[in-house]
Scaffold this active site. Sequence first.
Site, PDB file in Angstrom:
ATOM      1  N   GLY A 204      52.931  78.262  74.661  1.00  0.00           N
ATOM      2  CA  GLY A 204      51.846  79.175  74.289  1.00  0.00           C
ATOM      3  C   GLY A 204      50.534  78.432  74.123  1.00  0.00           C
TER       4      GLY A 204
ATOM      5  N   VAL B 237      59.192  81.490  78.046  1.00  0.00           N
ATOM      6  CA  VAL B 237      60.124  80.763  77.179  1.00  0.00           C
ATOM      7  C   VAL B 237      61.354  81.578  76.780  1.00  0.00           C
ATOM      8  CG1 VAL B 237      58.359  79.218  76.236  1.00  0.00           C
ATOM      9  CG2 VAL B 237      58.879  81.361  75.035  1.00  0.00           C
TER      10      VAL B 237
ATOM     11  N   TYR C 250      59.031  91.462  64.418  1.00  0.00           N
ATOM     12  CA  TYR C 250      58.292  90.191  64.308  1.00  0.00           C
ATOM     13  C   TYR C 250      58.736  89.406  63.072  1.00  0.00           C
ATOM     14  CZ  TYR C 250      54.142  87.129  64.119  1.00  0.00           C
ATOM     15  OH  TYR C 250      53.289  86.052  64.074  1.00  0.00           O
TER      16      TYR C 250
ATOM     17  N   ALA D 213      61.529  89.675  61.409  1.00  0.00           N
ATOM     18  CA  ALA D 213      62.910  89.179  61.576  1.00  0.00           C
ATOM     19  C   ALA D 213      62.921  87.941  62.468  1.00  0.00           C
ATOM     20  CB  ALA D 213      63.792  90.282  62.173  1.00  0.00           C
TER      21      ALA D 213
ATOM     22  N   LYS E 193      60.515  85.770  62.901  1.00  0.00           N
ATOM     23  CA  LYS E 193      59.874  84.625  62.240  1.00  0.00           C
ATOM     24  C   LYS E 193      60.717  84.105  61.071  1.00  0.00           C
ATOM     25  CE  LYS E 193      56.265  84.237  64.891  1.00  0.00           C
ATOM     26  NZ  LYS E 193      56.132  83.047  65.745  1.00  0.00           N
TER      27      LYS E 193
HETATM   28  P1  NAP Z   1      47.935  84.572  70.978  1.00  0.00           P
HETATM   29  O1  NAP Z   1      46.486  84.261  70.866  1.00  0.00           O
HETATM   30  O2  NAP Z   1      48.349  85.966  71.297  1.00  0.00           O
HETATM   31  O3  NAP Z   1      48.581  83.563  72.038  1.00  0.00           O
HETATM   32  C1  NAP Z   1      49.941  83.637  72.304  1.00  0.00           C
HETATM   33  C2  NAP Z   1      50.332  82.491  73.211  1.00  0.00           C
HETATM   34  O4  NAP Z   1      51.722  82.606  73.513  1.00  0.00           O
HETATM   35  C3  NAP Z   1      49.581  82.503  74.525  1.00  0.00           C
HETATM   36  O5  NAP Z   1      49.253  81.191  74.884  1.00  0.00           O
HETATM   37  C4  NAP Z   1      50.590  83.080  75.502  1.00  0.00           C
HETATM   38  O6  NAP Z   1      50.388  82.528  76.796  1.00  0.00           O
HETATM   39  C5  NAP Z   1      51.908  82.565  74.921  1.00  0.00           C
HETATM   40  N1  NAP Z   1      53.054  83.366  75.302  1.00  0.00           N
HETATM   41  C6  NAP Z   1      53.318  84.661  74.987  1.00  0.00           C
HETATM   42  N2  NAP Z   1      54.501  85.055  75.510  1.00  0.00           N
HETATM   43  C7  NAP Z   1      54.998  83.964  76.151  1.00  0.00           C
HETATM   44  C8  NAP Z   1      56.189  83.730  76.873  1.00  0.00           C
HETATM   45  N3  NAP Z   1      57.119  84.676  77.030  1.00  0.00           N
HETATM   46  N4  NAP Z   1      56.394  82.504  77.397  1.00  0.00           N
HETATM   47  C9  NAP Z   1      55.461  81.530  77.243  1.00  0.00           C
HETATM   48  N5  NAP Z   1      54.317  81.682  76.570  1.00  0.00           N
HETATM   49  C10 NAP Z   1      54.091  82.902  76.035  1.00  0.00           C
HETATM   50  O7  NAP Z   1      48.704  84.224  69.641  1.00  0.00           O
HETATM   51  P2  NAP Z   1      48.320  83.208  68.452  1.00  0.00           P
HETATM   52  O8  NAP Z   1      47.661  84.000  67.412  1.00  0.00           O
HETATM   53  O9  NAP Z   1      47.680  82.001  68.989  1.00  0.00           O
HETATM   54  O10 NAP Z   1      49.790  82.881  67.911  1.00  0.00           O
HETATM   55  C11 NAP Z   1      50.458  81.680  68.194  1.00  0.00           C
HETATM   56  C12 NAP Z   1      51.709  81.608  67.316  1.00  0.00           C
HETATM   57  O11 NAP Z   1      51.338  81.689  65.948  1.00  0.00           O
HETATM   58  C13 NAP Z   1      52.673  82.768  67.550  1.00  0.00           C
HETATM   59  O12 NAP Z   1      53.999  82.313  67.431  1.00  0.00           O
HETATM   60  C14 NAP Z   1      52.349  83.714  66.423  1.00  0.00           C
HETATM   61  O13 NAP Z   1      53.428  84.557  66.110  1.00  0.00           O
HETATM   62  C15 NAP Z   1      52.030  82.743  65.314  1.00  0.00           C
HETATM   63  N6  NAP Z   1      51.216  83.312  64.245  1.00  0.00           N
HETATM   64  C16 NAP Z   1      49.942  83.755  64.499  1.00  0.00           C
HETATM   65  C17 NAP Z   1      49.196  84.283  63.449  1.00  0.00           C
HETATM   66  C18 NAP Z   1      47.777  84.774  63.631  1.00  0.00           C
HETATM   67  O14 NAP Z   1      47.205  85.294  62.655  1.00  0.00           O
HETATM   68  N7  NAP Z   1      47.152  84.633  64.782  1.00  0.00           N
HETATM   69  C19 NAP Z   1      49.763  84.386  62.177  1.00  0.00           C
HETATM   70  C20 NAP Z   1      51.050  83.938  61.973  1.00  0.00           C
HETATM   71  C21 NAP Z   1      51.772  83.397  63.018  1.00  0.00           C
HETATM   72  P3  NAP Z   1      50.245  83.425  78.114  1.00  0.00           P
HETATM   73  O15 NAP Z   1      49.174  84.423  77.845  1.00  0.00           O
HETATM   74  O16 NAP Z   1      49.918  82.425  79.161  1.00  0.00           O
HETATM   75  O17 NAP Z   1      51.608  84.029  78.274  1.00  0.00           O
END
Ligand code: NAP
Length: 250
Positions: free
Chosen positions: A15, A66, A158, A160, A162
Amino acid sequence: MIQVDLKGQNAVVTGATRGIGFGIAKALSAAGAAVACIGTNAEKLSKSVDEINAAGGSAKAYICDVSKSDQVEAVSKQILEDFGGKVDILVNNAGITKDTLVRVMTDEQWDDVIAVNLRGPFLMTRAFVSAMRKKKYGRIINISSISGLIGNRGQANYSASKAGVIGFTRTVSKELANRNITVNSIAPGFIETDMTAVLDPVIVTEMKNRIPVGRFGSPDDIANAVLYFASPDSSFVTGQVIAIDGGMIM
Ligand code: NAP
């Protein structure tokens, strides 16, 4: 950013196209690691990798969903070949949301989120763990969420997934500790990325009021914690989960 020396190390970040994963990939690269950046959007991933390399880093793009066993197997083989069989750091960051109340949640919404957020880290870890065991060194960092710790309305799937990541982290840490491989988890709070850009402005204001430091976090806030867990100096820290949330769930 905090100062950590990762020269000569190889890292894999899932990601890494944007948001937190891109922030993590940039930080690991700035610390000296060569970085394999994984995503599904070829065009955006290539732009991110170009940006890291233009800043003097050494990053390579790998397209892989993934949640798909065959794709993870193929990409991990390719990465190990490209990196001389040595992967020191694995950051399982890729994640998605498909939010809705549990009473109307479809099978697909449940399965898709579990597949990317929980099956993904399992498949990626399984794919790289033998190479780490062979070298008797590794740092695995799994990105969870405060939703996995305290739950969040509309996020049964989500939350569950995490919470599962935390259980997975703790178990794998026990399996790998005697090989000098640490496994830790980070539970971000609200971080400014595409994932939170879709939130209703009323919810954003409400959430900010619940964050003691008074702001959403940035990808750098998470990347700093990744640098700590990725450092050779954190070798006595394993099986942990740290919330990085501006004090929200204290
Ligand atoms: P984001 O901006 O939506 O980016 C998600 C990333 O995951 C993108 O690079 C996307 O790449 C990749 N991705 C999605 N599905 C995929 C797949 N099947 N295979 C490979 N890559 C995949 O999300 P983010 O906010 O940066 O979140 C990153 C992590 O932090 C996640 O696990 C999220 O649950 C966690 N998180 C985020 C927050 C928040 O507030 N933002 C809070 C708590 C936890 P592509 O577009 O190239 O597929």
